[in-house]
Design a protein around this motif. Structure first.
Motif, PDB file in Angstrom:
ATOM      1  N   PRO A   1       5.238 -11.705  11.091  1.00 54.07           N
ATOM      2  CA  PRO A   1       5.677 -13.201  10.380  1.00 54.07           C
ATOM      3  C   PRO A   1       7.642 -13.080  10.542  1.00 54.07           C
ATOM      4  N   THR A   2       8.181 -13.561  10.542  1.00 52.71           N
ATOM      5  CA  THR A   2       9.608 -13.805  11.382  1.00 52.71           C
ATOM      6  C   THR A   2      10.350 -14.582   9.811  1.00 52.71           C
ATOM      7  N   ALA A   3      10.848 -14.024   9.349  1.00 51.52           N
ATOM      8  CA  ALA A   3      12.164 -13.934   7.833  1.00 51.52           C
ATOM      9  C   ALA A   3      12.911 -13.616   8.285  1.00 51.52           C
ATOM     10  N   LYS A   4      13.651 -14.106   7.090  1.00 49.55           N
ATOM     11  CA  LYS A   4      15.358 -13.432   7.040  1.00 49.55           C
ATOM     12  C   LYS A   4      15.382 -11.526   6.378  1.00 49.55           C
ATOM     13  N   ASN A   5      13.710 -11.534   5.691  1.00 51.04           N
ATOM     14  CA  ASN A   5      13.648 -10.902   5.102  1.00 51.04           C
ATOM     15  C   ASN A   5      12.470  -9.631   5.643  1.00 51.04           C
ATOM     16  N   ASP A   6      11.904  -9.966   7.009  1.00 48.12           N
ATOM     17  CA  ASP A   6      10.919  -9.358   7.273  1.00 48.12           C
ATOM     18  C   ASP A   6      10.989  -7.489   7.739  1.00 48.12           C
ATOM     19  N   MET A   7      11.700  -6.957   8.045  1.00 46.18           N
ATOM     20  CA  MET A   7      11.955  -5.982   8.369  1.00 46.18           C
ATOM     21  C   MET A   7      12.053  -5.273   6.668  1.00 46.18           C
ATOM     22  N   GLN A   8      12.421  -6.108   6.187  1.00 46.18           N
ATOM     23  CA  GLN A   8      12.384  -5.171   4.259  1.00 46.18           C
ATOM     24  C   GLN A   8      11.470  -5.363   4.132  1.00 46.18           C
ATOM     25  N   ILE A   9      10.308  -6.748   4.321  1.00 44.05           N
ATOM     26  CA  ILE A   9       9.195  -6.506   3.325  1.00 44.05           C
ATOM     27  C   ILE A   9       8.053  -5.638   4.384  1.00 44.05           C
ATOM     28  N   LYS A  10       8.308  -5.847   6.175  1.00 44.61           N
ATOM     29  CA  LYS A  10       7.312  -5.060   6.713  1.00 44.61           C
ATOM     30  C   LYS A  10       7.053  -3.497   6.268  1.00 44.61           C
ATOM     31  N   ALA A  11       8.422  -2.832   6.766  1.00 48.14           N
ATOM     32  CA  ALA A  11       8.989  -1.739   6.057  1.00 48.14           C
ATOM     33  C   ALA A  11       7.759  -1.832   4.414  1.00 48.14           C
ATOM     34  N   GLN A  12       7.971  -1.827   3.194  1.00 46.57           N
ATOM     35  CA  GLN A  12       7.742  -1.740   2.049  1.00 46.57           C
ATOM     36  C   GLN A  12       5.994  -1.753   1.728  1.00 46.57           C
ATOM     37  N   GLU A  13       5.705  -2.604   2.665  1.00 47.84           N
ATOM     38  CA  GLU A  13       4.451  -2.276   2.582  1.00 47.84           C
ATOM     39  C   GLU A  13       3.384  -1.454   3.866  1.00 47.84           C
ATOM     40  N   ARG A  14       4.311  -1.598   4.787  1.00 47.65           N
ATOM     41  CA  ARG A  14       3.275   0.688   5.051  1.00 47.65           C
ATOM     42  C   ARG A  14       3.527   0.764   4.962  1.00 47.65           C
ATOM     43  N   ARG A  15       4.178   0.992   3.722  1.00 48.33           N
ATOM     44  CA  ARG A  15       4.718   3.001   2.620  1.00 48.33           C
ATOM     45  C   ARG A  15       3.627   2.378   1.761  1.00 48.33           C
ATOM     46  N   ARG A  16       2.983   1.252   1.272  1.00 44.13           N
ATOM     47  CA  ARG A  16       2.195   0.868   0.340  1.00 44.13           C
ATOM     48  C   ARG A  16       0.670   1.207   0.722  1.00 44.13           C
ATOM     49  N   ILE A  17       0.755   0.735   2.418  1.00 51.54           N
ATOM     50  CA  ILE A  17      -0.250   1.078   2.850  1.00 51.54           C
ATOM     51  C   ILE A  17      -0.799   2.605   3.088  1.00 51.54           C
ATOM     52  N   SER A  18       0.300   2.861   3.384  1.00 47.78           N
ATOM     53  CA  SER A  18      -0.237   4.986   4.503  1.00 47.78           C
ATOM     54  C   SER A  18      -0.373   5.504   2.903  1.00 47.78           C
ATOM     55  N   LYS A  19       0.279   5.005   1.237  1.00 46.62           N
ATOM     56  CA  LYS A  19       0.561   6.558   0.566  1.00 46.62           C
ATOM     57  C   LYS A  19      -1.073   5.655  -0.318  1.00 46.62           C
ATOM     58  N   GLY A  20      -1.892   4.944  -0.393  1.00 44.41           N
ATOM     59  CA  GLY A  20      -2.779   4.868  -0.307  1.00 44.41           C
ATOM     60  C   GLY A  20      -3.092   3.904  -2.205  1.00 44.41           C
ATOM     61  N   TRP A  21      -4.064   4.073  -3.043  1.00 43.10           N
ATOM     62  CA  TRP A  21      -4.369   3.916  -3.973  1.00 43.10           C
ATOM     63  C   TRP A  21      -5.742   4.427  -4.331  1.00 43.10           C
ATOM     64  N   ASP A  22      -5.580   5.660  -4.895  1.00 36.83           N
ATOM     65  CA  ASP A  22      -6.949   5.800  -5.777  1.00 36.83           C
ATOM     66  C   ASP A  22      -7.837   5.656  -5.130  1.00 36.83           C
ATOM     67  N   THR A  23      -7.712   6.061  -3.423  1.00 36.25           N
ATOM     68  CA  THR A  23      -8.905   6.328  -3.107  1.00 36.25           C
ATOM     69  C   THR A  23      -9.305   7.670  -2.501  1.00 36.25           C
ATOM     70  N   ASP A  24     -10.279   7.691  -1.783  1.00 31.37           N
ATOM     71  CA  ASP A  24     -11.046   8.359  -1.020  1.00 31.37           C
ATOM     72  C   ASP A  24     -10.345   9.360   0.342  1.00 31.37           C
ATOM     73  N   PRO A  25      -9.965  10.562   0.451  1.00 27.10           N
ATOM     74  CA  PRO A  25      -9.125  10.816   1.576  1.00 27.10           C
ATOM     75  C   PRO A  25      -9.544  10.820   2.850  1.00 27.10           C
ATOM     76  N   ILE A  26      -8.124  10.187   3.993  1.00 20.57           N
ATOM     77  CA  ILE A  26      -7.842   9.122   4.554  1.00 20.57           C
ATOM     78  C   ILE A  26      -8.646  10.154   6.291  1.00 20.57           C
ATOM     79  N   GLU A  27      -9.745  10.527   7.045  1.00 20.40           N
ATOM     80  CA  GLU A  27      -9.543  10.958   7.940  1.00 20.40           C
ATOM     81  C   GLU A  27      -8.699  11.235   8.689  1.00 20.40           C
ATOM     82  N   GLU A  28      -8.482  12.430   9.164  1.00 21.81           N
ATOM     83  CA  GLU A  28      -7.230  12.399   9.972  1.00 21.81           C
ATOM     84  C   GLU A  28      -7.636  11.545  11.325  1.00 21.81           C
TER      85      GLU A  28
END
Length: 699
Positions: free
Chosen positions: A637-664
């Motif tokens: 979605p396009t918004a005034k702060n879309d790049m900032q929010i997109k970067a934050q959410e990608r970081r959140r996904i990539s670091k995970g949250w108490d889940t099993d190891p990722i398959e490479e």
């Protein structure tokens, strides 16, 4: 009085206009998930008997506090600080008098004495050194409370003595100076004091049967008037006269109603109030002989009060007109009714507290439950009826994005399925999706609570059948009114099961599936472990599912998985004791066996959908949105702060949250099997400690 109400309406309207005007400039922004999914800034408030102070239970960054607010001076003074854990959560608090508050936590009980030294105000803590519970703060008696003291060390069968006692005596365990109440009830494990009528009620558990008793005020005689049956609701409210009490019940009725109950004949009498469409959820009486003050119910997904006194009903109606789209209720009043605490809330307002003075006809905003949330960016939820069969209607709730709609409808069945319902109040998950461009549809299908016993019973044993028929009818109705290009099913618990079944029964209609903490193999529920073989557990399953039989395979997603065409995101908790983790694990392997497009998130330390830290909820919803957008090939979605929010959410996904190891995986955009392991939340804005979810409810 009418002129006062007219002026009051004008004042409130101006206040609200000023409140929201400064937020309009931010309407084009994406709301960070941290602003939507967080503990309330204020859990609840209560007004002192003289209306001078407000006692507030609040959430801070790393702890909770209770504060004393002077609404006229606009000053707040912290009274007591608590670390945020299960032992220090406030379970109850009550005003004893104008200078004393009773405070009850799980591990601590005591009084806060307000100390005034000129302009300085502070609180003095007086802990209790005795076991028991507060029955009443006795509003009509100065500096006296009614306390039930546990005089045994037994946990399962405690024995209580009742005392009228001062806070000081109670804090020092000085029962010799207190007044012991005679003629208490043997075997009572709980007492309730009916303040309008100054009478006692009690509950006794006898051989697993719950008995209700009432003490006649004039004779002090105890009378058993009801034994709770599993098939009916029965909630005593209070004394109408010495021979009659008011109860909330649906015995011999379809909807929960306020009904007279005769103490002599132990039988139900006339219906005092029955809503034409909805179950009642509560009631309050006036003094004995003066009838009913009000009843409460949920109307079109919104809590509502019906007052029996004309002036109160008029005031409430004018409040609603003043706050326009908000639902308004008077949550507390001073003893002389000259000051009031008002709560305003809606699907776009988590809740606001106002202090109203009748003398000056002025309402002042005291606090917002989510003080940092820009409510102008939230999308309203509309409630409407759908005819699912001739003369059979269900209520549905639709939330459409204010801006940048992506043309996707998310069909979101609720859990249960029996005895649960969706409300048109603020929901952070719905608002997150709406803010990202999705429309969200919820349906109170047959089986949902609040619409009467018959309506709820119609959903029993209808897994994959009548319930999904009702949801599909609502989907058809909504699609005839709106132009959606894509559609996904998403749900948790029974909603996870339903998300699968909707896509199985309508494979060409759904473009993706998000199934969370669901049940996918109904026969397996009857032999998951030793616990399910108990008669009680089997009976509970039968009442919801309809009994074990071979036809259950015909409505179990695991046996119908070949019909699934859409990509699936499967989410589960490994400590789930409701929808056992094995349910999701089996569904995973079946989908893999069939080469279906699948992603999974299996949380290590999560039970039936509840994350004990907000970071888990945030990770889950951000990943879900990313999954839907990838599979449907939607632009961000396009918004005034879309790049900032997109970067934050990608970081959140990539670091995970108490889940099993990722398959490479070489490409982040490709489907992944299980999300990476990391027990710490991404370091975006808040510390790990500040991210603890407080599960406190308003006392």
């Amino acid at each position: 009085m009418n002129q006062l109400i007219s002026n009051f309406s004008r004042v409130i309207f101006i206040a609200l206009a000023l409140q929201s005007s400064h937020l309009w400039a931010k309407s084009l922004e994406l709301i960070p998930v941290e602003e939507l999914m967080r503990s309330s800034s204020v859990y609840s408030m209560k007004l002192s008997p003289n209306g001078q102070y407000i006692f507030s239970y609040e959430h801070m960054q790393n702890y909770n506090i209770v504060s004393l607010i002077d609404p006229k001076k606009r000053v707040s003074v912290p009274m007591f600080r608590m670390d945020r854990n299960g032992h220090s959560r406030v379970e109850d608090y009550q005003w004893v008098d104008d200078k004393t508050i009773y405070l009850e936590m799980k591990a601590k009980k005591g009084f806060i004495k307000i100390v005034e030294d000129g302009e300085q105000v502070s609180g003095e803590w007086m802990p209790l050194g005795t076991k028991g519970f507060m029955v009443s703060t006795l509003p009509d008696e100065d500096n006296i409370v009614l306390f039930a003291r546990n005089v045994t060390k037994k946990i399962k069968y405690p024995k209580f003595k009742l005392y009228k006692i001062t806070p000081e005596q109670l804090a020092s365990s000085n029962y010799e100076q207190a007044i012991e109440i005679e003629n208490t009830l043997d075997g009572a494990f709980y007492y309730i004091y009916n303040e309008p009528n100054q009478s006692l009620m009690a509950a006794v558990l006898d051989d697993e049967t719950l008995e209700f008793w009432f003490q006649i005020p004039s004779t002090k005689e105890w009378k058993k008037y009801y034994e709770l049956g599993k098939e009916n609701q029965f909630i005593p409210i209070g004394l109408l006269n010495e021979n009659t009490i008011a109860v909330l019940t649906n015995k011999n009725l379809d909807r929960i109603s306020l009904v007279e109950f005769d103490l002599e004949s132990k039988s139900l009498g006339q219906v005092i109030y029955q809503h034409p469409n909805y179950d009642l959820t509560g009631a309050k009486l006036n003094k004995m002989g003066e009838g009913v003050n009000f009843v409460t119910y949920l109307e079109q997904g919104i809590p509502n009060n019906h007052y029996f006194a004309k002036e109160k009903e008029t005031l409430t109606n004018n409040l609603k007109q003043s706050f326009k789209t908000q639902q308004v209720s008077i949550i507390d009043s001073s003893a002389d009714e000259r000051q009031k605490l008002i709560s305003a809330f809606s699907s776009t307002n988590p809740g606001s507290f106002y202090y109203y003075e009748t003398d000056t006809n002025k309402a002042t905003l005291i606090a917002r439950k989510q003080k940092n949330l820009s409510t102008s960016m939230l999308s309203p939820t509309i409630v409407f009826q759908v005819e699912v069969e001739p003369n059979v209607y269900v209520e549905a709730l639709l939330t459409v994005p204010l801006e940048h709609s992506n043309g996707v409808l998310l069909v979101n069945p609720h859990g249960g399925p029996i005895g649960i319902r969706d409300l048109a109040t603020y929901d952070p998950t719905t608002q997150y999706f709406a803010n990202r461009g999705y429309a969200v549809l919820k349906v109170n299908f047959r089986g949902s609570s609040g619409y009467g016993k018959d309506f709820m019973d119609e959903g029993r044993g209808e897994f994959g059948k009548l319930i999904e028929h009702d949801i599909s009818a609502a989907v058809k109705h909504v699609k005839s009114k709106h132009n959606f290009t894509k559609m996904c099913s998403i749900g948790s618990s029974y909603g996870g099961y339903s998300a699968m079944m909707l896509a199985i029964k309508n494979p060409n209609d759904y473009d993706c599936i998000v199934a969370m903490y669901g049940i996918y193999d109904l026969p397996h529920l009857y032999n998951a472990n030793n616990r399910v073989y108990t008669d009680e557990h089997q009976e509970a399953l039968d009442k919801v599912i309809g009994g074990y039989n071979d036809s259950l395979k015909g409505v179990s997603p695991i046996y119908l998985a070949n019909e699934i065409k859409a990509p699936v995101l499967l989410i589960a908790g490994k400590k789930d004791k409701v929808a056992y983790f094995e349910q999701s694990n089996r569904m995973k392997y079946r989908l893999k066996q069939l080469n279906k497009e699948l992603e999974t998130i299996f949380y290590n330390n999560v039970g039936h959908g509840y994350h004990d830290k907000w970071g888990g909820d945030r990770h889950q919803i951000v990943y879900i949105e990313d999954f839907i957008r990838r599979k449907l090939e939607l632009p961000y979605p396009t918004a005034k702060n879309d790049m900032q929010i997109k970067a934050q959410e990608r970081r959140r996904i990539s670091k995970g949250w108490d889940t099993d190891p990722i398959e490479e995986k070489a490409d982040q955009e490709k489907p992944i099997d299980e999300v990476s392991s990391n027990s710490k939340e991404p370091d975006i804005e808040e510390s790990e400690e500040s991210d603890i979810k407080d599960n406190a409810e308003s006392p």
